[in-house]
Structure formats: C-alpha cells, structure tokens
Design a protein around this motif. Structure first.
Motif, PDB file in Angstrom:
ATOM      1  N   ILE A  11       0.887  -1.306  -0.032  1.00  0.00           N
ATOM      2  CA  ILE A  11      -0.011  -0.212   0.060  1.00  0.00           C
ATOM      3  C   ILE A  11       0.909   1.160  -0.022  1.00  0.00           C
ATOM      4  N   ARG A  12       0.615   2.186  -0.953  1.00  0.00           N
ATOM      5  CA  ARG A  12       1.207   3.413  -0.946  1.00  0.00           C
ATOM      6  C   ARG A  12       0.680   4.374  -0.102  1.00  0.00           C
ATOM      7  N   VAL A  13       1.612   5.176   0.932  1.00  0.00           N
ATOM      8  CA  VAL A  13       0.928   5.801   1.854  1.00  0.00           C
ATOM      9  C   VAL A  13       1.824   7.265   1.781  1.00  0.00           C
ATOM     10  N   ALA A  14       0.966   8.186   2.009  1.00  0.00           N
ATOM     11  CA  ALA A  14       1.464   9.685   2.108  1.00  0.00           C
ATOM     12  C   ALA A  14       1.089  10.140   3.497  1.00  0.00           C
ATOM     13  N   LEU A  15       2.108  10.448   4.320  1.00  0.00           N
ATOM     14  CA  LEU A  15       1.892  11.059   5.644  1.00  0.00           C
ATOM     15  C   LEU A  15       1.735  12.480   5.630  1.00  0.00           C
ATOM     16  N   ALA A  16       0.753  13.075   6.350  1.00  0.00           N
ATOM     17  CA  ALA A  16       0.610  14.513   6.320  1.00  0.00           C
ATOM     18  C   ALA A  16       0.300  15.094   7.881  1.00  0.00           C
ATOM     19  N   VAL A  39       5.776   3.786   2.789  1.00  0.00           N
ATOM     20  CA  VAL A  39       5.686   5.234   3.098  1.00  0.00           C
ATOM     21  C   VAL A  39       6.258   5.912   1.779  1.00  0.00           C
ATOM     22  N   VAL A  40       5.532   6.632   0.904  1.00  0.00           N
ATOM     23  CA  VAL A  40       6.308   7.313  -0.451  1.00  0.00           C
ATOM     24  C   VAL A  40       6.310   8.760  -0.060  1.00  0.00           C
ATOM     25  N   GLU A  41       5.582   9.413   0.861  1.00  0.00           N
ATOM     26  CA  GLU A  41       5.659  11.053   0.950  1.00  0.00           C
ATOM     27  C   GLU A  41       5.468  11.243   2.359  1.00  0.00           C
ATOM     28  N   LEU A  42       6.360  12.331   3.248  1.00  0.00           N
ATOM     29  CA  LEU A  42       6.154  12.899   4.275  1.00  0.00           C
ATOM     30  C   LEU A  42       5.816  14.541   3.674  1.00  0.00           C
ATOM     31  N   ASP A  43       4.582  14.878   4.081  1.00  0.00           N
ATOM     32  CA  ASP A  43       4.092  16.171   3.355  1.00  0.00           C
ATOM     33  C   ASP A  43       3.699  17.029   4.555  1.00  0.00           C
ATOM     34  N   ASN A  45       2.546  20.713   5.541  1.00  0.00           N
ATOM     35  CA  ASN A  45       1.892  21.911   4.677  1.00  0.00           C
ATOM     36  C   ASN A  45       2.071  21.675   3.249  1.00  0.00           C
ATOM     37  N   HIS A  46       1.659  20.564   2.819  1.00  0.00           N
ATOM     38  CA  HIS A  46       1.478  20.150   1.455  1.00  0.00           C
ATOM     39  C   HIS A  46       0.350  19.105   1.042  1.00  0.00           C
ATOM     40  N   LEU A  47      -0.318  19.171   0.009  1.00  0.00           N
ATOM     41  CA  LEU A  47      -1.150  18.201  -0.307  1.00  0.00           C
ATOM     42  C   LEU A  47       0.000  16.977  -1.100  1.00  0.00           C
ATOM     43  N   PRO A  48      -0.411  15.692  -0.962  1.00  0.00           N
ATOM     44  CA  PRO A  48       0.301  14.699  -1.887  1.00  0.00           C
ATOM     45  C   PRO A  48       0.646  15.257  -3.183  1.00  0.00           C
ATOM     46  N   ASP A  53      -2.180   5.605  -2.494  1.00  0.00           N
ATOM     47  CA  ASP A  53      -3.406   4.662  -2.088  1.00  0.00           C
ATOM     48  C   ASP A  53      -4.067   5.371  -0.864  1.00  0.00           C
ATOM     49  N   ILE A  54      -3.254   5.893   0.063  1.00  0.00           N
ATOM     50  CA  ILE A  54      -4.029   6.447   1.281  1.00  0.00           C
ATOM     51  C   ILE A  54      -3.062   7.622   1.594  1.00  0.00           C
ATOM     52  N   THR A  55      -3.838   8.693   2.139  1.00  0.00           N
ATOM     53  CA  THR A  55      -3.005   9.653   2.870  1.00  0.00           C
ATOM     54  C   THR A  55      -3.581   9.612   4.136  1.00  0.00           C
ATOM     55  N   LEU A  56      -2.477   9.397   5.309  1.00  0.00           N
ATOM     56  CA  LEU A  56      -2.816   9.296   6.518  1.00  0.00           C
ATOM     57  C   LEU A  56      -2.457  10.665   7.233  1.00  0.00           C
ATOM     58  N   TYR A  57      -3.547  11.166   7.808  1.00  0.00           N
ATOM     59  CA  TYR A  57      -3.651  12.633   8.263  1.00  0.00           C
ATOM     60  C   TYR A  57      -3.304  12.736   9.784  1.00  0.00           C
ATOM     61  N   ASP A  58      -2.238  13.074  10.281  1.00  0.00           N
ATOM     62  CA  ASP A  58      -2.065  12.996  11.787  1.00  0.00           C
ATOM     63  C   ASP A  58      -2.555  14.484  12.172  1.00  0.00           C
TER      64      ASP A  58
END
Length: 226
Positions: A11-16, A39-43, A45-48, A53-58
């Motif tokens: 699963i491809r995940v971006a962390l925000a 985990v493919v991105e750490l964002d 103050n940015h949108l992926p 597949d999933i953006t995990l918003y902390d």
C-alpha cells in the motif's frame, strides 16, 4: 496450471502533518511493516504530490475533520483514501469524518500492527473507525515522536505549546484540540513547569527555539520497488 508468484503490491501511503518530526515518528512506527505498507511521501503543509493509495492525516496541532483542510485533501485526487490518525475520539468528529467521505478515523491508542491492519482494510474498500481511548496517564507508544519530546514535554503538552507558539488563545486551542478549557490550562501549567517558563511570551520564545512552529516541505521516497 500456472500459478502467479508476483509479489503483492504494498500500500502506497503519504503521511501529512505540519511537523516533520511527527511524520518521521509515524514513519518509524510503520517501518517494521515495510513489506505491507510503503511510505512514499512525508508532506508538511503540502497536499500529496504523487498518487497514493492512502493519505494518513495526523491531527497533531492540526485542524480537525470539521475544517476545510480535510476538504482540500478529499478534493485532491492524488491523495487517495483519507484516513485520520488522532487522539480526538469524540464520536461527533468520527461522524463528521464519515459524512465527509473519509475512509478511516483511527485512534492513537492503536499499535503499529493494528494501524497497518486498519490501513489494509481501508485499502480493500472498508470504512474503518476506531475510537479506543489511550489508557489514563499514557502517551503515544513506541517510536512515535513529537516536537520537544527530547526536552521533556508530553505529546499533549507539546501540542498545546505548539499552538501557543502559533499565537492561538486558550479558547482557540480548546476549539482546535477538542479539549475543555480547563484541560488546556492544566496542560499549559504542567508544560510551563517542564519548560522553566512563567509567561506566555516566554513560552513562545521557548517554542520557537525548540522547533514548535509549523514547517513547510515535502520528502519523497525515490525507490521504485512495488
């Protein structure tokens, strides 16, 4: 009969979140499950930037699901399914998340294994809600990190002081975090003792010096593994 031996795609995940240290801690929490979640991105103050597949918003020091920040993620196609990772487990917030079309609303009481399992269920098409409470007096588990942890602040104290550093009033902090005003004041008092300050202006200076202002940037993973 020919049986496919192709590996299952992770699963491809971006962390925000607005704090890279929070995202790196969350990434560390997911790292033992790298064969299942990538985990493919750490964002911050940015949108992926790339499709995931999933953006995990902390929600650490972030607007809650009632805010337009979530709407921006939902309307941004590369974000994929939106999952919130939070300790604000008010059922009303979970209901707002469901109404807006978020695919997950997950408590920070989850272990890394449980979090990955929840992300897999979301990826398979389910809507997952977990509003489990953290045990009384406990903090984030394991490798999860937050600003000024090394300086002795608990995660909740750090969040409150981060919002003070951003210029929010006590009432605005209560509204942002879904804490009572009395709870906000309690966290401020205990944080001030740990920080060795006695005024809001001193707390702001301390916060700036200890990395409690939001950041702005993106870190991508350049590997091409499936």
């Amino acid at each position: 009969m020919c049986v496919s031996t192709a590996p299952k795609r992770r699963i491809r995940v971006a962390l925000a979140d607005d704090y890279e240290v929070v995202l790196r801690g969350l990434e560390a929490m997911l790292m033992p499950y790298a064969d299942r979640v990538r985990v493919v991105e750490l964002d911050t103050n940015h949108l992926p930037h790339q499709p995931v597949d999933i953006t995990l918003y902390d929600t650490f020091a972030q607007p809650q699901v009632t805010d337009a920040t979530i709407d921006a993620l939902l309307n941004h196609e590369p974000s994929g399914a939106i999952v919130v990772f939070t300790w604000n487990i008010d059922p009303a917030l979970a209901e707002v998340a469901h109404t807006k079309g978020l695919r997950g609303y997950l408590s920070k009481a989850l272990t890394g294994e449980d979090l990955v399992h929840a992300l897999e269920k979301v990826h398979s098409g389910e809507v997952v809600v977990n509003t489990e409470e953290l045990p009384a007096g406990s903090d984030w588990p394991g490798q999860v990190d937050w600003p000024a942890k090394s300086a002795g602040l608990t995660a909740r104290e750090s969040e409150v002081i981060s919002l003070i550093t951003q210029g929010l009033s006590n009432q605005e902090i209560a509204d942002r975090t879904y804490l009572s005003i009395n709870s906000v004041k309690t966290y401020i008092r205990s944080a001030y003792r740990r920080m060795g300050v006695s005024s809001r202006s001193q707390a702001v200076v301390w916060g700036v010096q200890h990395g409690l202002l939001p950041e702005h940037g993106r870190r991508t993973r350049l590997d091409t593994a499936p």
